[in-house]
Motif scaffolding. Structure first.
Motif, short mmCIF file in Angstrom:
data_model
loop_
_atom_site.label_atom_id
_atom_site.label_comp_id
_atom_site.label_asym_id
_atom_site.label_seq_id
_atom_site.Cartn_x
_atom_site.Cartn_y
_atom_site.Cartn_z
N ALA A 14 0.83 -1.20 0.00
CA ALA A 14 0.00 0.00 0.00
C ALA A 14 0.87 1.26 0.00
N ALA A 15 1.93 1.22 -0.80
CA ALA A 15 2.89 2.34 -0.84
C ALA A 15 2.77 3.14 -2.13
N GLN A 16 1.61 3.11 -2.76
CA GLN A 16 1.45 3.81 -4.03
C GLN A 16 1.63 5.32 -3.90
N ALA A 17 1.45 5.86 -2.69
CA ALA A 17 1.60 7.30 -2.50
C ALA A 17 3.05 7.72 -2.26
N ASP A 50 2.73 -1.80 -9.96
CA ASP A 50 2.66 -1.21 -11.29
C ASP A 50 3.44 0.10 -11.36
N ILE A 51 3.32 0.92 -10.32
CA ILE A 51 4.04 2.20 -10.29
C ILE A 51 5.54 1.94 -10.28
N ALA A 52 5.99 1.03 -9.43
CA ALA A 52 7.42 0.73 -9.32
C ALA A 52 7.95 0.19 -10.64
N GLU A 53 7.18 -0.67 -11.29
CA GLU A 53 7.62 -1.25 -12.56
C GLU A 53 7.73 -0.17 -13.64
N ARG A 201 8.11 9.30 5.96
CA ARG A 201 6.79 9.91 5.81
C ARG A 201 5.75 9.08 6.55
N HIS A 202 5.19 9.65 7.61
CA HIS A 202 4.19 8.94 8.41
C HIS A 202 2.82 8.99 7.75
N PRO A 203 2.08 7.92 7.80
CA PRO A 203 0.70 7.96 7.28
C PRO A 203 -0.18 8.78 8.23
#
Length: 295
Positions: A14-17, A50-53, A201-203
């Motif tokens: 869940a690190a897309q941000a 997908d973002i990382a790729e 970066r804290h959620p």
């Protein structure tokens, strides 16, 4: 200094941000330190992979969600033969020059593992309280509560040492506590490097804070069952947990006065939230002292 590329492993769920920020920071640092293409070990349930790729990372998709410790081990195995492996959390971004400072410290001090200091890259009351609860002792110049502990936020290990102790335990959070203890017990040298800083970066969200503190307390108890690292007294003396609450609160107050005197009023205003977070941590730790408690 060795010229062989350093393997890079990023556990991500869940690190897309934040994953793009992490990869951008590593790309910038690769001009000073030889880094292999990052290996992102990603959960299958979000867009992180997908973002990382799309940004050029090698992505290892796990069939189900796994903890950060196991994800790092999967990434290290995927890297194959390498002299050094760098673990970077998907919510962290090394500052400019941080990786060069870690590599230099490892070389000059003959270290087996070296990690960056941690500063918060978030704003607001929740972020400040989470920093006080989780990372205040990892700030540059701060004395860690346990000298051998180096956060896994940005951690460089000699692969030989990492493999010798079996890597990270399948535990989250708290897996870095166990790894550092095992490295130390095996005679390896571990140090946090003040000259190297990674930005965490804290959620957001109070409920997220409380859930994470409970998980931290639970895994802290489990980690102390796995490895001797101090605090084992509280595993068998649950009635003494209020002393742990009071001790951590007092140490936080001394730290703020000494390190951030201008933040005393801010910390006082946040004290109810801090108390709630610390209570959640203690509740998790109490649960972890029970044989039936699971991390």
């Amino acid at each position: 200094m060795a010229d062989a590329p350093i393997a890079v492993v990023i556990p991500a769920h869940a690190a897309q941000a934040t994953i793009a920020r992490t990869l951008d920071a590593l790309e910038r640092e690769s001009s000073a330190v030889p880094l292999a293409a990052p290996i992102v070990v990603a959960s299958p349930v979000d867009a992180t992979a997908d973002i990382a790729e799309s940004l050029g990372a090698t992505v290892v998709r796990t069939p189900t969600r796994v903890g950060a410790g196991l994800a790092r081990n999967i990434g290290r195995a995927h890297a194959g033969r390498c002299e050094r492996v760098l673990f970077v959390d998907a919510d962290c971004a090394p500052r400019r020059g941080a990786l060069a400072a870690v590599v230099d410290a490892m070389h000059s001090a003959r270290l087996d593992a070296a990690g960056a200091s941690v500063l918060s890259d978030s704003h607001g009351a929740v972020a400040w309280v989470r920093h006080l609860l989780e990372f205040k002792d990892a700030e540059p110049g701060s004395e860690p509560s346990w000298p051998a502990f180096v956060p896994s936020a940005t951690l460089l290990c000699r692969t030989e040492a990492f493999d010798a102790v079996g890597g990270f335990p399948d535990l989250w959070p708290g897996e870095d506590l166990v790894l550092c203890s095992r490295l130390l017990r095996a005679g390896f040298r571990v140090r946090r490097v003040d000259a190297a800083v990674t930005l965490h970066r804290h959620p957001p969200g109070v409920s997220t804070l409380l859930r994470h503190q409970y998980a931290l307390g639970l895994s802290a108890a489990h980690a102390r069952r796995m490895e001797p690292m101090g605090g084992e007294f509280f595993l068998t003396h649950r009635a003494a947990l209020p002393l742990l609450f009071a001790g951590r609160s007092g140490r936080m107050l001394r730290w703020v006065v000494k390190r951030h005197p201008r933040a005393v009023l801010r910390s006082a205003a946040c004290s109810p939230l801090y108390a709630a977070g610390l209570f959640a941590w203690c509740a998790g730790f109490a649960r972890g002292t029970e044989h039936g408690g699971s991390a």
